[in-house]
Scaffold this motif. Structure first.
Motif, PDB file in Angstrom:
ATOM      1  N   PHE A  12       0.845  -1.196   0.000  1.00 41.05           N
ATOM      2  CA  PHE A  12       0.000   0.000   0.000  1.00 41.05           C
ATOM      3  C   PHE A  12       0.880   1.246   0.000  1.00 41.05           C
ATOM      4  N   ALA A  13       1.954   1.221   0.805  1.00 40.61           N
ATOM      5  CA  ALA A  13       2.885   2.348   0.823  1.00 40.61           C
ATOM      6  C   ALA A  13       3.508   2.548  -0.557  1.00 40.61           C
ATOM      7  N   GLU A  14       3.886   1.431  -1.192  1.00 46.43           N
ATOM      8  CA  GLU A  14       4.465   1.525  -2.541  1.00 46.43           C
ATOM      9  C   GLU A  14       3.428   2.041  -3.538  1.00 46.43           C
ATOM     10  N   HIS A  15       2.185   1.604  -3.382  1.00 49.05           N
ATOM     11  CA  HIS A  15       1.093   2.032  -4.266  1.00 49.05           C
ATOM     12  C   HIS A  15       0.895   3.551  -4.209  1.00 49.05           C
ATOM     13  N   LEU A  16       1.039   4.102  -2.992  1.00 47.56           N
ATOM     14  CA  LEU A  16       0.840   5.546  -2.803  1.00 47.56           C
ATOM     15  C   LEU A  16       2.129   6.342  -3.004  1.00 47.56           C
ATOM     16  N   GLY A  17       3.281   5.662  -2.922  1.00 45.11           N
ATOM     17  CA  GLY A  17       4.555   6.357  -3.016  1.00 45.11           C
ATOM     18  C   GLY A  17       4.950   7.045  -1.725  1.00 45.11           C
ATOM     19  N   ILE A  18       4.646   6.391  -0.587  1.00 48.29           N
ATOM     20  CA  ILE A  18       4.954   6.964   0.726  1.00 48.29           C
ATOM     21  C   ILE A  18       5.720   5.937   1.556  1.00 48.29           C
ATOM     22  N   GLY A  19       6.075   6.302   2.778  1.00 46.33           N
ATOM     23  CA  GLY A  19       6.806   5.412   3.660  1.00 46.33           C
ATOM     24  C   GLY A  19       5.902   4.434   4.391  1.00 46.33           C
ATOM     25  N   VAL A  20       6.463   3.254   4.727  1.00 43.58           N
ATOM     26  CA  VAL A  20       5.695   2.228   5.429  1.00 43.58           C
ATOM     27  C   VAL A  20       5.262   2.710   6.814  1.00 43.58           C
ATOM     28  N   ARG A  21       6.107   3.497   7.466  1.00 44.77           N
ATOM     29  CA  ARG A  21       5.751   3.990   8.807  1.00 44.77           C
ATOM     30  C   ARG A  21       4.515   4.873   8.772  1.00 44.77           C
ATOM     31  N   THR A  22       4.312   5.595   7.678  1.00 45.87           N
ATOM     32  CA  THR A  22       3.115   6.424   7.571  1.00 45.87           C
ATOM     33  C   THR A  22       1.866   5.549   7.566  1.00 45.87           C
ATOM     34  N   VAL A  23       1.907   4.473   6.788  1.00 42.90           N
ATOM     35  CA  VAL A  23       0.777   3.545   6.753  1.00 42.90           C
ATOM     36  C   VAL A  23       0.555   2.929   8.137  1.00 42.90           C
ATOM     37  N   ALA A  24       1.652   2.532   8.791  1.00 44.10           N
ATOM     38  CA  ALA A  24       1.531   1.953  10.132  1.00 44.10           C
ATOM     39  C   ALA A  24       0.900   2.944  11.109  1.00 44.10           C
ATOM     40  N   SER A  25       1.226   4.233  10.953  1.00 47.86           N
ATOM     41  CA  SER A  25       0.658   5.247  11.866  1.00 47.86           C
ATOM     42  C   SER A  25      -0.840   5.378  11.674  1.00 47.86           C
ATOM     43  N   TRP A  26      -1.347   5.140  10.463  1.00 49.80           N
ATOM     44  CA  TRP A  26      -2.804   5.196  10.246  1.00 49.80           C
ATOM     45  C   TRP A  26      -3.501   4.075  11.003  1.00 49.80           C
ATOM     46  N   HIS A  27      -2.844   2.919  11.078  1.00 50.60           N
ATOM     47  CA  HIS A  27      -3.427   1.810  11.835  1.00 50.60           C
ATOM     48  C   HIS A  27      -3.429   2.111  13.328  1.00 50.60           C
ATOM     49  N   GLN A  28      -2.376   2.766  13.785  1.00 52.31           N
ATOM     50  CA  GLN A  28      -2.259   3.053  15.216  1.00 52.31           C
ATOM     51  C   GLN A  28      -3.106   4.250  15.643  1.00 52.31           C
ATOM     52  N   LYS A  29      -3.372   5.191  14.704  1.00 51.68           N
ATOM     53  CA  LYS A  29      -4.117   6.411  15.034  1.00 51.68           C
ATOM     54  C   LYS A  29      -5.240   6.603  14.026  1.00 51.68           C
ATOM     55  N   PRO A  30      -6.355   5.865  14.187  1.00 48.80           N
ATOM     56  CA  PRO A  30      -7.425   5.907  13.184  1.00 48.80           C
ATOM     57  C   PRO A  30      -8.082   7.274  13.035  1.00 48.80           C
ATOM     58  N   ASP A  31      -8.011   8.129  14.051  1.00 53.17           N
ATOM     59  CA  ASP A  31      -8.636   9.451  13.960  1.00 53.17           C
ATOM     60  C   ASP A  31      -7.709  10.507  13.360  1.00 53.17           C
ATOM     61  N   LEU A  32      -6.474  10.118  13.070  1.00 48.92           N
ATOM     62  CA  LEU A  32      -5.511  11.050  12.495  1.00 48.92           C
ATOM     63  C   LEU A  32      -5.990  11.531  11.121  1.00 48.92           C
ATOM     64  N   LYS A  33      -5.872  12.830  10.854  1.00 51.28           N
ATOM     65  CA  LYS A  33      -6.238  13.379   9.551  1.00 51.28           C
ATOM     66  C   LYS A  33      -4.947  13.707   8.791  1.00 51.28           C
ATOM     67  N   PRO A  34      -4.634  12.933   7.731  1.00 55.19           N
ATOM     68  CA  PRO A  34      -3.389  13.177   6.982  1.00 55.19           C
ATOM     69  C   PRO A  34      -3.328  14.586   6.396  1.00 55.19           C
ATOM     70  N   LYS A  35      -2.108  15.033   6.118  1.00 60.37           N
ATOM     71  CA  LYS A  35      -1.904  16.365   5.546  1.00 60.37           C
ATOM     72  C   LYS A  35      -2.470  16.430   4.129  1.00 60.37           C
ATOM     73  N   SER A  36      -2.557  17.659   3.606  1.00 69.49           N
ATOM     74  CA  SER A  36      -3.253  17.891   2.336  1.00 69.49           C
ATOM     75  C   SER A  36      -2.634  17.098   1.185  1.00 69.49           C
ATOM     76  N   GLU A  37      -1.287  17.021   1.118  1.00 67.61           N
ATOM     77  CA  GLU A  37      -0.675  16.286   0.010  1.00 67.61           C
ATOM     78  C   GLU A  37      -1.004  14.799   0.091  1.00 67.61           C
ATOM     79  N   MET A  38      -1.121  14.290   1.333  1.00 69.56           N
ATOM     80  CA  MET A  38      -1.485  12.893   1.509  1.00 69.56           C
ATOM     81  C   MET A  38      -2.951  12.680   1.142  1.00 69.56           C
ATOM     82  N   GLN A  39      -3.791  13.671   1.441  1.00 70.93           N
ATOM     83  CA  GLN A  39      -5.202  13.596   1.045  1.00 70.93           C
ATOM     84  C   GLN A  39      -5.314  13.437  -0.469  1.00 70.93           C
ATOM     85  N   GLN A  40      -4.493  14.183  -1.199  1.00 71.53           N
ATOM     86  CA  GLN A  40      -4.537  14.119  -2.660  1.00 71.53           C
ATOM     87  C   GLN A  40      -4.093  12.750  -3.180  1.00 71.53           C
TER      88      GLN A  40
END
Length: 527
Positions: free
Chosen positions: A25-53
């Motif tokens: 999934f991280a490779e699919h989006l072009g981001i780091g694996v830790r970012t994906v892991a943080s979404w699992h750990q913090k479900p209420d987190l709202k990603p930044k605008s570039e990540m939203q895009q």
């Protein structure tokens, strides 16, 4: 087009709808694996605008089937298209595309073809067919049922299955606190306990034996079907499965002189598709009320106690785990003590899924040098870096290992570099406290103790200690809180190896800790 902002929860729902692991999934989006892991750990987190895009783009490019599955996961009342709307052939084709997207799954398929005696590509077709028919709701329900089986239930069931141990072996159990008891599935011996063997010394004596002797991997029909289903469910649930090399124990001894023995090398997929299936089989039998009477995989791989102890005739993977105690000065929290860290394991790990364990905990494996990395202390240092100090590049589960020396001082995190500036024993003590064989899956376990003796470490780096993706919750305890620690030992959520490690760790820390500890007394016995 979606108009609602993305959160950690909805991003994870998209990942599940796409049926991708964290890495893919991280490779699919072009981001780091830790970012994906943080979404699992913090479900209420709202990603930044570039990540939203990026998430908007991934959603817009997804197929109608994926979007419908995403909507169902969010509970918006949109059903996945009926079977006649998506042909079985299309589903299998989509499943095969997913199989080609994960190189570690590809290795597992090749391994399965080879050991089953199948023509190349057979396991891919079988796993793709199984993947296209995976019942996601059924997997969730099964996970909930498994979660209702306690460590005590497992211990009792395996005692009934294997019967009484003989020839000096026994199952590790202990009394603690006010005559409370804890039993485990760890098969051990009196001379394997209370070792106090200093690691990264001569007492840390496992050696590599490269003589050709692959652990047997005979696969009958039931074993093959279970392996196929395991791969399908791994992809469906996004469980991390990486074909790293493992040390398999071939011979072992433990005693006053420390640890000795030999290890060979085995691929992780061998373990994941054979011995690691035994725990799930047992949990399912207990959850349905069937009991341990009929366990086909266990009967095939680990039928009796003699098979458990004959290491050379089977795959005996395993690892090192340590009770970690960090010295703290007297302050607002109270008198000078040690901080004890306990983890609840993530649902995305293969081993001790959602159970309590000490931290660090990891499979014993080489990082770069097959011969030099056989010492248990090396694995413990790496696991401490990965699980508590935020080192990505030590862990080869995140990618191929390209560093010549992953633990070179120039690559170490600041906390680790500070600990190792002085000789071992001054700031950092590491000891192996015992050895045993876990009846759950036949794993070898080396419980250990890590003590950070210099209280300046906590003042400098306490705020930087944070568990990685393998942990869903990190608990902390003071070694002066006797009652709370007794409650911890009595918790039914422990993994068996975790309980073994914490009980042995408490015994040794009580000898070393002086005025910093008021631990519940622990007395072990073999049953």
């Amino acid at each position: 087009m979606r108009t609602d902002p993305w959160t950690g929860r909805t991003a994870c729902a998209l990942q599940k709808a796409l049926r991708l692991s964290n890495e893919l999934f991280a490779e699919h989006l072009g981001i780091g694996v830790r970012t994906v892991a943080s979404w699992h750990q913090k479900p209420d987190l709202k990603p930044k605008s570039e990540m939203q895009q990026l998430l908007d783009t991934a959603y817009e490019r997804a197929s109608a089937t994926v979007r419908a599955r995403f909507a169902e996961l969010l509970g918006q009342g949109l059903a996945v298209p009926a079977a006649d709307a998506v042909a079985d052939d299309d589903a299998r084709e989509a499943a095969e595309l997913r199989l080609t997207g994960d190189p570690h799954i590809a290795v597992a398929l090749e391994w399965l073809d080879g050991h089953a005696g199948w023509e190349a590509g057979t396991s891919r077709r079988k796993v793709a067919a199984a993947l296209a028919n995976v019942d996601v709701r059924g997997l969730r329900d099964r996970g909930a049922r498994r979660g209702g089986i306690s460590q005590t239930d497992v211990t009792r069931a395996l005692h009934d299955y294997y019967g009484t141990a003989e020839n000096g072996y026994g199952r590790y159990s202990a009394k603690f606190g006010n005559e409370q008891t804890a039993a485990t599935t760890i098969l051990t011996r009196e001379d394997w306990l209370d070792l106090g063997a200093p690691l990264l010394t001569r007492a840390d004596g496992l050696k590599l034996d490269q003589a050709p002797s692959e652990a047997a991997a005979s696969l009958n029909e039931q074993a093959l079907n279970a392996a196929i289903q395991r791969l399908a469910e791994t992809l469906e649930l996004g469980t991390k499965l990486v074909n790293m090399p493992l040390y398999r124990l071939r011979t072992a001894s433990a005693g006053e002189d420390g640890i000795a023995g030999t290890v060979g090398i085995a691929p992780f997929v061998h373990y994941a598709l054979t011995m690691d299936l035994l725990e799930g089989e047992l949990l399912d039998a207990l959850a349905t009320g069937a009991g341990p009477g009929r366990l086909p995989l266990r009967e095939h791989y680990l039928p009796d106690l003699d098979a458990v102890t004959r290491l050379e005739n089977r795959l005996c993977a395993g690892g090192v785990l340590a009770l970690c105690a960090i010295a703290r000065p007297a302050s607002l929290h109270g008198d000078a003590d040690y901080l004890i860290l306990i983890q609840q394991r993530s649902g995305n790990v293969v081993n001790a899924n959602r159970q309590l364990a000490v931290i660090p905990k990891g499979f014993h494996q080489p990082a770069a040098d097959l011969r030099a990395d056989t010492r248990l202390g090396g694995t413990l240092l790496r696991e401490m870096e990965e699980e508590l100090f935020g080192r990505d590049d030590v862990d080869n589960t995140l990618g191929d290992q390209r560093a010549a020396d992953p633990m070179h001082p120039s690559r170490q995190s600041e906390p680790m570099r500070w600990l190792l500036e002085r000789p071992l024993g001054e700031r950092l003590r590491m000891e192996c406290t015992g050895f045993g064989l876990n009846l759950v899956s036949g794993n070898y376990e080396f419980p250990s103790l890590i003590v950070i003796e210099d209280e300046d470490f906590w003042l400098r780096f306490g705020g930087q200690i944070e568990a990685n993706w393998e942990t869903s919750n990190l608990r902390r305890y003071s070694t002066l809180d006797t009652d709370l620690l007794a409650e911890l030992l009595a918790d039914v959520a422990w993994s068996n190896e975790g309980l073994f490690a914490v009980l042995q760790g408490f015994r040794r820390l009580a000898e070393l800790g002086g005025h910093r500890v008021k631990l519940p007394p622990v007395e072990w016995e073999l049953t």
